[in-house]
Motif scaffolding. Structure first.
Motif, PDB file in Angstrom:
ATOM      1  N   LEU A  80       1.054  -1.285   0.220  1.00  0.00           N
ATOM      2  CA  LEU A  80      -0.138   0.331  -0.188  1.00  0.00           C
ATOM      3  C   LEU A  80       0.973   1.258   0.353  1.00  0.00           C
ATOM      4  O   LEU A  80       0.334   2.527  -1.266  1.00  0.00           O
ATOM      5  CB  LEU A  80      -1.275   0.054   1.626  1.00  0.00           C
ATOM      6  CG  LEU A  80      -1.916   1.472   1.299  1.00  0.00           C
ATOM      7  CD1 LEU A  80      -2.534   1.018   0.158  1.00  0.00           C
ATOM      8  CD2 LEU A  80      -2.768   1.390   2.501  1.00  0.00           C
ATOM      9  N   LEU A  81       1.993   1.057   0.697  1.00  0.00           N
ATOM     10  CA  LEU A  81       3.223   2.394   0.640  1.00  0.00           C
ATOM     11  C   LEU A  81       3.192   3.002  -0.725  1.00  0.00           C
ATOM     12  O   LEU A  81       3.705   3.749  -0.940  1.00  0.00           O
ATOM     13  CB  LEU A  81       4.027   2.262   1.548  1.00  0.00           C
ATOM     14  CG  LEU A  81       3.720   2.093   3.093  1.00  0.00           C
ATOM     15  CD1 LEU A  81       5.031   1.674   3.990  1.00  0.00           C
ATOM     16  CD2 LEU A  81       2.639   2.954   3.912  1.00  0.00           C
ATOM     17  N   ALA A  85       3.003   5.697  -2.582  1.00  0.00           N
ATOM     18  CA  ALA A  85       3.164   6.898  -3.085  1.00  0.00           C
ATOM     19  C   ALA A  85       3.527   6.754  -5.041  1.00  0.00           C
ATOM     20  O   ALA A  85       3.549   8.434  -5.632  1.00  0.00           O
ATOM     21  CB  ALA A  85       4.559   6.633  -2.666  1.00  0.00           C
ATOM     22  N   HIS A  86       3.276   5.716  -5.791  1.00  0.00           N
ATOM     23  CA  HIS A  86       2.804   6.201  -7.292  1.00  0.00           C
ATOM     24  C   HIS A  86       1.872   7.170  -7.852  1.00  0.00           C
ATOM     25  O   HIS A  86       2.087   7.734  -8.449  1.00  0.00           O
ATOM     26  CB  HIS A  86       3.305   4.733  -7.730  1.00  0.00           C
ATOM     27  CG  HIS A  86       3.403   4.791  -9.140  1.00  0.00           C
ATOM     28  ND1 HIS A  86       3.499   5.111  -9.753  1.00  0.00           N
ATOM     29  CD2 HIS A  86       1.941   3.883 -10.023  1.00  0.00           C
ATOM     30  CE1 HIS A  86       3.879   5.326 -10.732  1.00  0.00           C
ATOM     31  NE2 HIS A  86       2.296   4.155 -11.097  1.00  0.00           N
ATOM     32  N   VAL A 103       6.990  11.660   8.676  1.00  0.00           N
ATOM     33  CA  VAL A 103       6.480  10.879   6.822  1.00  0.00           C
ATOM     34  C   VAL A 103       6.667  11.867   6.107  1.00  0.00           C
ATOM     35  O   VAL A 103       5.916  12.796   6.238  1.00  0.00           O
ATOM     36  CB  VAL A 103       5.747   9.940   7.440  1.00  0.00           C
ATOM     37  CG1 VAL A 103       5.130   9.262   5.985  1.00  0.00           C
ATOM     38  CG2 VAL A 103       5.625   9.372   8.587  1.00  0.00           C
ATOM     39  N   ILE A 104       7.754  11.498   5.229  1.00  0.00           N
ATOM     40  CA  ILE A 104       7.510  12.397   4.182  1.00  0.00           C
ATOM     41  C   ILE A 104       7.364  11.957   2.560  1.00  0.00           C
ATOM     42  O   ILE A 104       7.499  11.494   1.976  1.00  0.00           O
ATOM     43  CB  ILE A 104       9.072  13.360   3.938  1.00  0.00           C
ATOM     44  CG1 ILE A 104       9.225  13.773   5.418  1.00  0.00           C
ATOM     45  CG2 ILE A 104       8.931  14.453   3.243  1.00  0.00           C
ATOM     46  CD1 ILE A 104      10.780  14.184   5.865  1.00  0.00           C
ATOM     47  N   PHE A 105       6.468  13.134   1.774  1.00  0.00           N
ATOM     48  CA  PHE A 105       6.509  12.823   0.076  1.00  0.00           C
ATOM     49  C   PHE A 105       7.171  13.643  -0.314  1.00  0.00           C
ATOM     50  O   PHE A 105       6.952  14.950  -0.320  1.00  0.00           O
ATOM     51  CB  PHE A 105       5.062  12.449   0.081  1.00  0.00           C
ATOM     52  CG  PHE A 105       3.908  11.271   0.051  1.00  0.00           C
ATOM     53  CD1 PHE A 105       4.054  10.094  -0.256  1.00  0.00           C
ATOM     54  CD2 PHE A 105       2.860  11.178   1.533  1.00  0.00           C
ATOM     55  CE1 PHE A 105       3.806   9.392   0.054  1.00  0.00           C
ATOM     56  CE2 PHE A 105       2.645  10.416   1.547  1.00  0.00           C
ATOM     57  CZ  PHE A 105       2.730   9.273   1.180  1.00  0.00           C
ATOM     58  N   VAL A 106       8.276  13.336  -1.197  1.00  0.00           N
ATOM     59  CA  VAL A 106       8.590  13.944  -1.671  1.00  0.00           C
ATOM     60  C   VAL A 106       8.512  13.563  -2.747  1.00  0.00           C
ATOM     61  O   VAL A 106       8.662  13.054  -3.699  1.00  0.00           O
ATOM     62  CB  VAL A 106      10.113  13.453  -1.284  1.00  0.00           C
ATOM     63  CG1 VAL A 106      11.419  14.798  -2.543  1.00  0.00           C
ATOM     64  CG2 VAL A 106      10.939  13.255  -0.252  1.00  0.00           C
ATOM     65  N   ALA A 107       7.963  14.678  -3.792  1.00  0.00           N
ATOM     66  CA  ALA A 107       7.624  14.591  -4.912  1.00  0.00           C
ATOM     67  C   ALA A 107       8.904  14.262  -6.291  1.00  0.00           C
ATOM     68  O   ALA A 107      10.195  14.588  -5.693  1.00  0.00           O
ATOM     69  CB  ALA A 107       7.663  16.270  -5.615  1.00  0.00           C
TER      70      ALA A 107
END
Length: 111
Positions: A80-81, A85-86, A103-107
């Motif tokens: 799921l992670l 992310a995708h 928790v960080i989403f990096v574009a």
């Protein structure tokens, strides 16, 4: 009773010498991590201007599942992670410490 009063009560009890059990400490850490992940998903989704349904479609999930993730009601699997992310066009970084979670989403860069 509002949340700030709960926190004050807990802090008062801790100051009085109450020691929380390891199970309570672990549960509190788990909740903080779930909330940090939920906030990161929500923030990235809003940054992209997507609805929950659009993220769900991109990830091959249901809108209800995205809602549970953003509400910190779902425990994400590694699969799921990766899917999230995708779907959010980003890399996911999770940093865990004894007393903090990040928790960080990096574009992904537009290349």
């Amino acid at each position: 009773m509002n949340h700030s009063r709960w926190k004050l009560t807990r802090e008062r009890k801790l100051a009085e010498g109450l020691v929380e059990s390891p199970e309570v400490v672990a549960e509190r850490a788990e909740i903080r991590l779930a909330m940090a992940f939920a906030k990161a998903v929500y923030d990235r989704r809003k940054e992209l201007g997507l609805s929950q349904a659009e993220v769900a479609e991109r990830a091959g999930l249901t809108q209800a599942k995205i809602s549970r993730v953003e509400g910190a009601d779902a425990v994400p699997t590694l699969s799921l992670l990766r899917r999230l992310a995708h779907a959010l066009d980003a890399s996911l970084t999770i940093a865990l410490d004894d007393d903090s979670e990040q928790v960080i989403f990096v574009a992904h860069s537009a290349a």
